[in-house]
Design a protein around this motif. Structure first.
Motif, PDB file in Angstrom:
ATOM      1  N   GLN A   1       0.819  -1.211   0.000  1.00  0.00           N
ATOM      2  CA  GLN A   1       0.000   0.000   0.000  1.00  0.00           C
ATOM      3  C   GLN A   1       0.857   1.267   0.000  1.00  0.00           C
ATOM      4  O   GLN A   1       0.403   2.333  -0.428  1.00  0.00           O
ATOM      5  CB  GLN A   1      -0.938  -0.005   1.209  1.00  0.00           C
ATOM      6  CG  GLN A   1      -2.048  -1.039   1.091  1.00  0.00           C
ATOM      7  CD  GLN A   1      -2.755  -1.294   2.413  1.00  0.00           C
ATOM      8  OE1 GLN A   1      -2.416  -0.715   3.452  1.00  0.00           O
ATOM      9  NE2 GLN A   1      -3.739  -2.188   2.392  1.00  0.00           N
ATOM     10  N   GLN A   2       2.103   1.140   0.449  1.00  0.00           N
ATOM     11  CA  GLN A   2       3.028   2.269   0.411  1.00  0.00           C
ATOM     12  C   GLN A   2       3.689   2.416  -0.959  1.00  0.00           C
ATOM     13  O   GLN A   2       4.511   3.309  -1.164  1.00  0.00           O
ATOM     14  CB  GLN A   2       4.112   2.104   1.484  1.00  0.00           C
ATOM     15  CG  GLN A   2       3.588   2.054   2.910  1.00  0.00           C
ATOM     16  CD  GLN A   2       2.757   3.262   3.285  1.00  0.00           C
ATOM     17  OE1 GLN A   2       3.233   4.392   3.177  1.00  0.00           O
ATOM     18  NE2 GLN A   2       1.525   3.034   3.705  1.00  0.00           N
ATOM     19  N   GLY A   3       3.331   1.514  -1.881  1.00  0.00           N
ATOM     20  CA  GLY A   3       3.842   1.612  -3.235  1.00  0.00           C
ATOM     21  C   GLY A   3       5.047   0.750  -3.543  1.00  0.00           C
ATOM     22  O   GLY A   3       5.640   0.865  -4.620  1.00  0.00           O
ATOM     23  N   ILE A   4       5.424  -0.124  -2.608  1.00  0.00           N
ATOM     24  CA  ILE A   4       6.570  -1.003  -2.847  1.00  0.00           C
ATOM     25  C   ILE A   4       6.123  -2.154  -3.744  1.00  0.00           C
ATOM     26  O   ILE A   4       5.318  -2.992  -3.340  1.00  0.00           O
ATOM     27  CB  ILE A   4       7.149  -1.547  -1.517  1.00  0.00           C
ATOM     28  CG1 ILE A   4       7.563  -0.396  -0.603  1.00  0.00           C
ATOM     29  CG2 ILE A   4       8.325  -2.484  -1.801  1.00  0.00           C
ATOM     30  CD1 ILE A   4       8.587   0.542  -1.174  1.00  0.00           C
ATOM     31  N   GLN A   5       6.650  -2.202  -4.949  1.00  0.00           N
ATOM     32  CA  GLN A   5       6.278  -3.239  -5.907  1.00  0.00           C
ATOM     33  C   GLN A   5       7.471  -4.051  -6.386  1.00  0.00           C
ATOM     34  O   GLN A   5       7.308  -5.016  -7.137  1.00  0.00           O
ATOM     35  CB  GLN A   5       5.577  -2.599  -7.117  1.00  0.00           C
ATOM     36  CG  GLN A   5       4.286  -1.886  -6.750  1.00  0.00           C
ATOM     37  CD  GLN A   5       3.627  -1.233  -7.950  1.00  0.00           C
ATOM     38  OE1 GLN A   5       4.270  -0.988  -8.974  1.00  0.00           O
ATOM     39  NE2 GLN A   5       2.346  -0.955  -7.831  1.00  0.00           N
ATOM     40  N   ALA A   6       8.667  -3.653  -5.977  1.00  0.00           N
ATOM     41  CA  ALA A   6       9.883  -4.371  -6.350  1.00  0.00           C
ATOM     42  C   ALA A   6      10.864  -4.290  -5.182  1.00  0.00           C
ATOM     43  O   ALA A   6      10.818  -3.349  -4.379  1.00  0.00           O
ATOM     44  CB  ALA A   6      10.502  -3.767  -7.608  1.00  0.00           C
ATOM     45  N   VAL A   7      11.739  -5.273  -5.103  1.00  0.00           N
ATOM     46  CA  VAL A   7      12.696  -5.327  -4.003  1.00  0.00           C
ATOM     47  C   VAL A   7      14.102  -5.602  -4.549  1.00  0.00           C
ATOM     48  O   VAL A   7      14.245  -6.119  -5.662  1.00  0.00           O
ATOM     49  CB  VAL A   7      12.285  -6.410  -2.981  1.00  0.00           C
ATOM     50  CG1 VAL A   7      11.070  -5.966  -2.192  1.00  0.00           C
ATOM     51  CG2 VAL A   7      12.017  -7.770  -3.637  1.00  0.00           C
ATOM     52  N   PRO A   8      15.117  -5.233  -3.733  1.00  0.00           N
ATOM     53  CA  PRO A   8      15.007  -4.699  -2.382  1.00  0.00           C
ATOM     54  C   PRO A   8      14.535  -3.244  -2.370  1.00  0.00           C
ATOM     55  O   PRO A   8      14.832  -2.472  -3.283  1.00  0.00           O
ATOM     56  CB  PRO A   8      16.439  -4.786  -1.843  1.00  0.00           C
ATOM     57  CG  PRO A   8      17.285  -4.639  -3.064  1.00  0.00           C
ATOM     58  CD  PRO A   8      16.535  -5.374  -4.148  1.00  0.00           C
ATOM     59  N   ALA A   9      13.804  -2.906  -1.320  1.00  0.00           N
ATOM     60  CA  ALA A   9      13.415  -1.531  -1.051  1.00  0.00           C
ATOM     61  C   ALA A   9      13.950  -1.203   0.347  1.00  0.00           C
ATOM     62  O   ALA A   9      13.537  -1.826   1.323  1.00  0.00           O
ATOM     63  CB  ALA A   9      11.905  -1.368  -1.104  1.00  0.00           C
ATOM     64  N   VAL A  10      14.867  -0.279   0.404  1.00  0.00           N
ATOM     65  CA  VAL A  10      15.505   0.084   1.670  1.00  0.00           C
ATOM     66  C   VAL A  10      14.957   1.439   2.100  1.00  0.00           C
ATOM     67  O   VAL A  10      15.158   2.446   1.411  1.00  0.00           O
ATOM     68  CB  VAL A  10      17.041   0.132   1.517  1.00  0.00           C
ATOM     69  CG1 VAL A  10      17.705   0.414   2.862  1.00  0.00           C
ATOM     70  CG2 VAL A  10      17.557  -1.183   0.926  1.00  0.00           C
TER      71      VAL A  10
END
Length: 228
Positions: free
Chosen positions: A184-193
């Motif tokens: 919901q915060q918009g994280i659609q790919a990783v890694p996300a730091v």
């Protein structure tokens, strides 16, 4: 000179990732190199947050090369070239990728349940390292319960408790809730730091990118010296 003149600035870091994501292993290694370079300046409070690259994957998993070909529309030669580039990048950071042993892609929900529990036990970073090494270096099945419990033991966690968690639905709701939150915060790919819950660094960036961000964010943090 007062002792607190050199007190490191404490930064919260949410590391959103999956344990079968090679760029997550690279990103973590690069981040940890940056933290070593900023030792004495930054005191990191790292929280490993769940993200599933393939939440619909069945228990048997899929052949890794076939999976990547299908998912990204790559020919086998391109997959091989990408894997060699990843291997070299990992080696430059001290992480060993053995793509000949990592033959399959697995469902990682249960691994994330164990990581959630490990966070409560203060051994999350150790388990994260153990899982990445087990999968990418040793080619182990990180969806198999016996394997996961053994990996937990290698990370200093009680094997019997790991088995009990895996044979129940413990931490399942918590993992799903956290996964939804970051989606919901918009994280659609990783890694996300995510540093201090507001500064996002995406992908397996070079050490220097993390180092610069850590120094800049620490310098700009208000009342840094007053924090516990």
């Amino acid at each position: 000179m007062p002792d607190n003149a050199h007190t490191p600035t404490r930064l919260r870091i949410d590391f959103v990732s999956d344990v079968v994501c090679p760029w997550c292993a690279i990103g973590l290694a690069a981040l940890e190199h940056a933290l070593a370079r900023t030792h004495g300046e930054v005191d990191a409070d790292i929280h490993f947050q769940p993200f599933e690259l393939n939440p619909g994957l069945g228990a048997a998993g899929e052949d890794a090369v076939e999976h990547l070909q299908k998912k990204y529309g790559m020919p086998a030669e391109q997959v091989a070239a990408n894997q060699e580039a990843i291997r070299q990048r990992g080696a430059s950071l001290g992480f060993t990728f053995d793509m000949h042993r990592r033959r399959r892609i697995y469902n990682t929900f249960d691994a994330h349940r164990l990581l959630h529990w490990a966070g409560e036990e203060g051994r999350q970073r150790e388990l994260k390292h153990a899982l990445l090494r087990a999968y990418f270096t040793e080619g182990r099945d990180v969806s198999d319960h016996d394997t996961l419990a053994a990996i937990a033991g290698e990370a200093g966690l009680p094997v019997d408790r790991a088995h009990a968690i895996l044979s129940s639905d413990t931490c399942a709701d918590e993992v799903r809730t956290v996964e939804r939150f970051f989606q919901q915060q918009g994280i659609q790919a990783v890694p996300a730091v995510i540093i201090e819950r507001r500064h996002l660094i995406s992908g397996g960036q070079p050490v220097e990118v993390f180092e610069q961000a850590l120094r800049q964010i620490a310098a700009a943090k208000p009342n840094a010296q007053a924090e516990a």
